[in-house]
Scaffold this active site. Structure first.
Site, PDB file in Angstrom:
ATOM      1  N   GLU A 234      11.517  16.980  14.061  1.00  0.00           N
ATOM      2  CA  GLU A 234      11.986  16.494  12.764  1.00  0.00           C
ATOM      3  C   GLU A 234      11.427  17.406  11.672  1.00  0.00           C
ATOM      4  O   GLU A 234      10.225  17.386  11.388  1.00  0.00           O
ATOM      5  CB  GLU A 234      11.485  15.059  12.535  1.00  0.00           C
TER       6      GLU A 234
ATOM      7  N   GLU B 282      10.045   1.316  10.473  1.00  0.00           N
ATOM      8  CA  GLU B 282      11.092   2.307  10.210  1.00  0.00           C
ATOM      9  C   GLU B 282      10.421   3.657  10.289  1.00  0.00           C
ATOM     10  O   GLU B 282       9.561   3.976   9.466  1.00  0.00           O
ATOM     11  CB  GLU B 282      11.692   2.109   8.810  1.00  0.00           C
TER      12      GLU B 282
ATOM     13  N   GLY C 216       7.353   5.054   7.788  1.00  0.00           N
ATOM     14  CA  GLY C 216       6.577   6.289   7.857  1.00  0.00           C
ATOM     15  C   GLY C 216       6.858   7.003   9.160  1.00  0.00           C
ATOM     16  O   GLY C 216       7.908   6.791   9.777  1.00  0.00           O
ATOM     17  N   SER C 217       5.925   7.827   9.591  1.00  0.00           N
ATOM     18  CA  SER C 217       6.176   8.652  10.773  1.00  0.00           C
ATOM     19  C   SER C 217       6.004   7.841  12.055  1.00  0.00           C
ATOM     20  O   SER C 217       5.288   6.836  12.082  1.00  0.00           O
ATOM     21  CB  SER C 217       5.226   9.839  10.775  1.00  0.00           C
ATOM     22  N   THR C 218       6.626   8.325  13.117  1.00  0.00           N
ATOM     23  CA  THR C 218       6.527   7.656  14.413  1.00  0.00           C
ATOM     24  C   THR C 218       5.083   7.653  14.898  1.00  0.00           C
ATOM     25  O   THR C 218       4.610   6.651  15.450  1.00  0.00           O
ATOM     26  CB  THR C 218       7.465   8.357  15.423  1.00  0.00           C
TER      27      THR C 218
ATOM     28  N   CYS D  29      14.644  10.086   6.138  1.00  0.00           N
ATOM     29  CA  CYS D  29      14.556   9.677   7.549  1.00  0.00           C
ATOM     30  C   CYS D  29      15.911   9.811   8.217  1.00  0.00           C
ATOM     31  O   CYS D  29      15.992  10.248   9.360  1.00  0.00           O
ATOM     32  CB  CYS D  29      14.015   8.262   7.646  1.00  0.00           C
TER      33      CYS D  29
ATOM     34  N   LYS E 274       0.860  -1.186   0.000  1.00  0.00           N
ATOM     35  CA  LYS E 274       0.000   0.000   0.000  1.00  0.00           C
ATOM     36  C   LYS E 274       0.898   1.239   0.000  1.00  0.00           C
ATOM     37  O   LYS E 274       1.523   1.578   1.004  1.00  0.00           O
ATOM     38  CB  LYS E 274      -0.887   0.024   1.251  1.00  0.00           C
TER      39      LYS E 274
ATOM     40  N   THR F 299       2.269   7.561  13.153  1.00  0.00           N
ATOM     41  CA  THR F 299       1.505   6.509  12.477  1.00  0.00           C
ATOM     42  C   THR F 299       1.978   5.131  12.930  1.00  0.00           C
ATOM     43  O   THR F 299       1.173   4.216  13.117  1.00  0.00           O
ATOM     44  CB  THR F 299       1.631   6.635  10.943  1.00  0.00           C
ATOM     45  N   GLY F 300       3.287   4.992  13.135  1.00  0.00           N
ATOM     46  CA  GLY F 300       3.841   3.715  13.589  1.00  0.00           C
ATOM     47  C   GLY F 300       3.206   3.260  14.903  1.00  0.00           C
ATOM     48  O   GLY F 300       2.974   2.065  15.105  1.00  0.00           O
TER      49      GLY F 300
HETATM   50  P1  NAD Z   1       3.045   8.702   7.338  1.00  0.00           P
HETATM   51  O1  NAD Z   1       3.223   8.023   8.639  1.00  0.00           O
HETATM   52  O2  NAD Z   1       2.097   9.817   7.253  1.00  0.00           O
HETATM   53  O3  NAD Z   1       2.551   7.654   6.219  1.00  0.00           O
HETATM   54  C1  NAD Z   1       3.266   6.466   5.968  1.00  0.00           C
HETATM   55  C2  NAD Z   1       2.299   5.442   5.394  1.00  0.00           C
HETATM   56  O4  NAD Z   1       1.376   5.060   6.415  1.00  0.00           O
HETATM   57  C3  NAD Z   1       1.458   5.923   4.220  1.00  0.00           C
HETATM   58  O5  NAD Z   1       1.365   4.874   3.274  1.00  0.00           O
HETATM   59  C4  NAD Z   1       0.105   6.186   4.860  1.00  0.00           C
HETATM   60  O6  NAD Z   1      -0.975   6.074   3.963  1.00  0.00           O
HETATM   61  C5  NAD Z   1       0.034   5.081   5.895  1.00  0.00           C
HETATM   62  N1  NAD Z   1      -0.883   5.322   7.001  1.00  0.00           N
HETATM   63  C6  NAD Z   1      -1.443   6.479   7.414  1.00  0.00           C
HETATM   64  N2  NAD Z   1      -2.207   6.282   8.505  1.00  0.00           N
HETATM   65  C7  NAD Z   1      -2.135   4.960   8.800  1.00  0.00           C
HETATM   66  C8  NAD Z   1      -2.660   4.143   9.837  1.00  0.00           C
HETATM   67  N3  NAD Z   1      -3.430   4.642  10.787  1.00  0.00           N
HETATM   68  N4  NAD Z   1      -2.358   2.832   9.829  1.00  0.00           N
HETATM   69  C9  NAD Z   1      -1.549   2.304   8.895  1.00  0.00           C
HETATM   70  N5  NAD Z   1      -1.003   3.030   7.895  1.00  0.00           N
HETATM   71  C10 NAD Z   1      -1.290   4.347   7.835  1.00  0.00           C
HETATM   72  O7  NAD Z   1       4.520   9.105   6.885  1.00  0.00           O
HETATM   73  P2  NAD Z   1       4.940   9.937   5.585  1.00  0.00           P
HETATM   74  O8  NAD Z   1       4.528  11.348   5.854  1.00  0.00           O
HETATM   75  O9  NAD Z   1       4.499   9.256   4.355  1.00  0.00           O
HETATM   76  O10 NAD Z   1       6.548   9.829   5.632  1.00  0.00           O
HETATM   77  C11 NAD Z   1       7.341  10.699   6.347  1.00  0.00           C
HETATM   78  C12 NAD Z   1       7.829  10.070   7.632  1.00  0.00           C
HETATM   79  O11 NAD Z   1       8.405   8.803   7.347  1.00  0.00           O
HETATM   80  C13 NAD Z   1       8.926  10.845   8.329  1.00  0.00           C
HETATM   81  O12 NAD Z   1       8.682  10.906   9.723  1.00  0.00           O
HETATM   82  C14 NAD Z   1      10.185  10.044   8.078  1.00  0.00           C
HETATM   83  O13 NAD Z   1      11.204  10.199   9.025  1.00  0.00           O
HETATM   84  C15 NAD Z   1       9.641   8.676   8.024  1.00  0.00           C
HETATM   85  N6  NAD Z   1      10.513   7.798   7.233  1.00  0.00           N
HETATM   86  C16 NAD Z   1      11.263   6.882   7.898  1.00  0.00           C
HETATM   87  C17 NAD Z   1      12.123   6.058   7.197  1.00  0.00           C
HETATM   88  C18 NAD Z   1      12.953   5.048   7.917  1.00  0.00           C
HETATM   89  O14 NAD Z   1      13.479   4.158   7.269  1.00  0.00           O
HETATM   90  N7  NAD Z   1      13.073   5.125   9.227  1.00  0.00           N
HETATM   91  C19 NAD Z   1      12.206   6.159   5.812  1.00  0.00           C
HETATM   92  C20 NAD Z   1      11.427   7.094   5.166  1.00  0.00           C
HETATM   93  C21 NAD Z   1      10.572   7.909   5.900  1.00  0.00           C
END
Ligand code: NAD
Length: 479
Positions: free
Chosen positions: A383, A251, A229-231, A285, A178, A233-234
């Site tokens: 960040e 990650e 993605g973001s912490t 990231c 996704k 959302t994680g």
């Molecule tokens: P995000 O958390 O907004 O979205 C990431 C993904 O999660 C998207 O596909 C989104 O649709 C999905 N998502 C949204 N809500 C969700 C939920 N409730 N449950 C499951 N999935 C959901 O992050 P972003 O804005 O796309 O990316 C930026 C962030 O990602 C930054 O904080 C960056 O540091 C981090 N990042 C980390 C790494 C790493 O390897 N550590 C790499 C790239 C980006």
């Protein structure tokens, strides 16, 4: 099934479900960040379609796992070759939807992803004999998990997704991807290519809104979520995955420090530090998000850093002169304007940039250098994920290590100094998953990549990362 691309990239784009290319009835507009205009529409999968993709992945799992490593390697290598044939198209599409410069950003990302698949394909996880004596032998096997759900971000949409696809498939799992709703198109295209290579259901791509994420993380037939993605959302992913005790690799965010030690040959490392911070317009990231420079040369360092930054052209990723592209989306653009407003309101010294050209279309944030803002400032503590670089002065190495570690994040970081042993000693004291010493951002299939503290759980890459796509299974045999 055709994998021919339209040279215009306007579409149509298809979901890839159960080996079929599926047209959607609802669409999400996709913006070119260099203009702020819509250039294509991505299909939105419904909840029912996501369920179909997961069911197809479940059905495909056993025969895929039964192929063994050698059988799966062949498919992965064939996939890498097919992606290679489309590398130009994929890179152009990546620049269009993500904004990064074509040659130095998009082409590189696509090439790295192809190389990642090729190199992963030939890795193996052998059965280990963990104990053997006169009475028995104990074998440790690593068996595939089942269906993996991959949830990916918008900063490196191709690489982050294929980082998951290659080890998941190699180890015998099937996968449903996704992509971020901001950058779905490259994933839909590599999903389309995958349908001409893999058995039906082995790889599916379902684009759509954020609501598909929670549906995946709660789905009982998904064994593991690999999330980037973001912490924030994680944390939702962890909560939701608890119900079915899913395996997780997360990650997440970071606030990496680069520490330039008192003995550093600081002049020669400015390009590395600049691109470490501003590469991919800072949307990285493991980007350098705070730069700590010894006070004995801090002023000269800021001046040289600014002089180097002035040479880098901000522009459309398709313009060959462009070195720094726009940020990817309006949400991020507005967030970065918030940082710039705070810097201005607090009266911090801005050595370069600081003002957005409001008359310019697209999401362009100028490279901004903030000269020694206070440690507690927003630009140091949060960040930024953009091309705004705080360069802080420090006097004492113990103090800078403490400042570096006083963060809920612990993703990466770097240490720079002539005395390598002393620099390594500092690296050993940094609380993060990866620390580079006198180099930055080197990665590879045998290098574990992951964060400590609130930056992540588990690693991607490396033998350790591949193991996380498997269940350890111990077989104890009486002789
Ligand atoms: P995000 O958390 O907004 O979205 C990431 C993904 O999660 C998207 O596909 C989104 O649709 C999905 N998502 C949204 N809500 C969700 C939920 N409730 N449950 C499951 N999935 C959901 O992050 P972003 O804005 O796309 O990316 C930026 C962030 O990602 C930054 O904080 C960056 O540091 C981090 N990042 C980390 C790494 C790493 O390897 N550590 C790499 C790239 C980006």
């Amino acid at each position: 099934m055709s994998t021919q691309f339209s040279p215009l990239f306007t579409g149509p784009y298809y979901l890839s479900i159960a080996g079929e290319l599926i047209e959607a009835t609802e669409f999400t507009p996709v913006f070119n960040p260099a203009t702020g205009e819509v250039f294509a529409h991505a299909p939105n999968a419904t909840g029912v379609q996501l369920d179909q993709a997961i069911a197809a992945a479940k059905a495909a799992f056993k025969p895929w796992a039964a192929l063994g490593y050698d059988g799966r390697e062949k498919y992965l290598l064939e996939y890498a070759a097919a992606l290679e044939m489309h590398r130009e198209d994929l890179a152009r599409l990546l620049t269009l939807e993500q904004g990064k410069p074509l040659k130095t950003g998009a082409q590189r990302e696509v090439d790295l992803a192809i190389q990642w698949i090729r190199q992963t394909a030939v890795r193996r996880i052998p059965v280990e004999i963990v104990e053997e004596n006169d009475n028995h032998v104990v074998e440790l096997h690593h068996t595939p998990l089942g269906v993996v759900g991959a949830i990916t971000p918008w900063n490196f949409p191709v690489l982050m997704a294929l980082w998951k696809v290659a080890p998941a498939l190699l180890t015998g799992n099937t996968i449903v991807i996704k992509p971020s709703p901001f950058t779905p198109l490259t994933s839909l295209r590599f999903g389309q290519i995958a349908q001409s290579i893999f058995p039906a259901g082995v790889v599916s791509v379902v684009a759509g809104g954020n609501e598909l994420g929670p549906q995946m993380t709660a789905h009982p037939d998904i064994a593991k979520i690999s999330f980037t993605g973001s912490t924030e959302t994680g944390k939702h992913v962890i909560r939701s995955a608890a119900a079915s005790v899913k395996r997780l690799t997360l990650e997440m965010g970071g606030n990496d420090a680069a520490i330039v030690l008192p003995d550093a040959d600081w002049d020669s490392i400015i390009p590395q530090l600049f691109w470490g911070a501003v590469g991919n317009s800072g949307q990285w990231c493991v980007g350098v998000k705070r730069l700590y420079v010894h006070s004995s040369f801090h002023a000269a360092f800021v001046e040289a850093f600014v002089n180097y930054a002035r040479l880098q052209t901000l522009g459309d990723g398709f313009d060959p002169e462009t070195k720094v592209g726009p940020v990817q989306n309006k949400m991020q653009f507005d967030k970065l304007r918030g940082f710039l407003d705070d810097i201005k309101a607090k009266g911090y010294k801005v050595a370069l940039g600081g003002e957005v050209d409001e008359s310019r279309p697209g999401y362009f944030i100028p490279v901004t250098v903030v000269d020694n803002p206070p440690e507690e400032s927003m630009i140091v503590q949060e960040e930024q994920f953009g091309p705004i670089v705080p360069i802080l002065a420090y006097d004492d190495v113990d103090d800078v290590i403490e400042r570096t570690n006083a963060s809920p994040y612990g993703l990466g970081g770097s240490v720079w100094g002539r005395d390598t042993q002393a620099a390594v000693a500092v690296a050993n004291r940094i609380e993060s998953g990866m620390v580079w010493v006198n180099e930055i951002h080197t990665q590879g299939v045998d290098i574990p990549f992951g964060g400590q503290k609130q930056s992540g759980l588990g690693t991607e890459g490396g033998h350790e990362g591949r193991l996380l796509f498997t269940n350890p299974k111990t077989i104890l045999i009486k002789k």
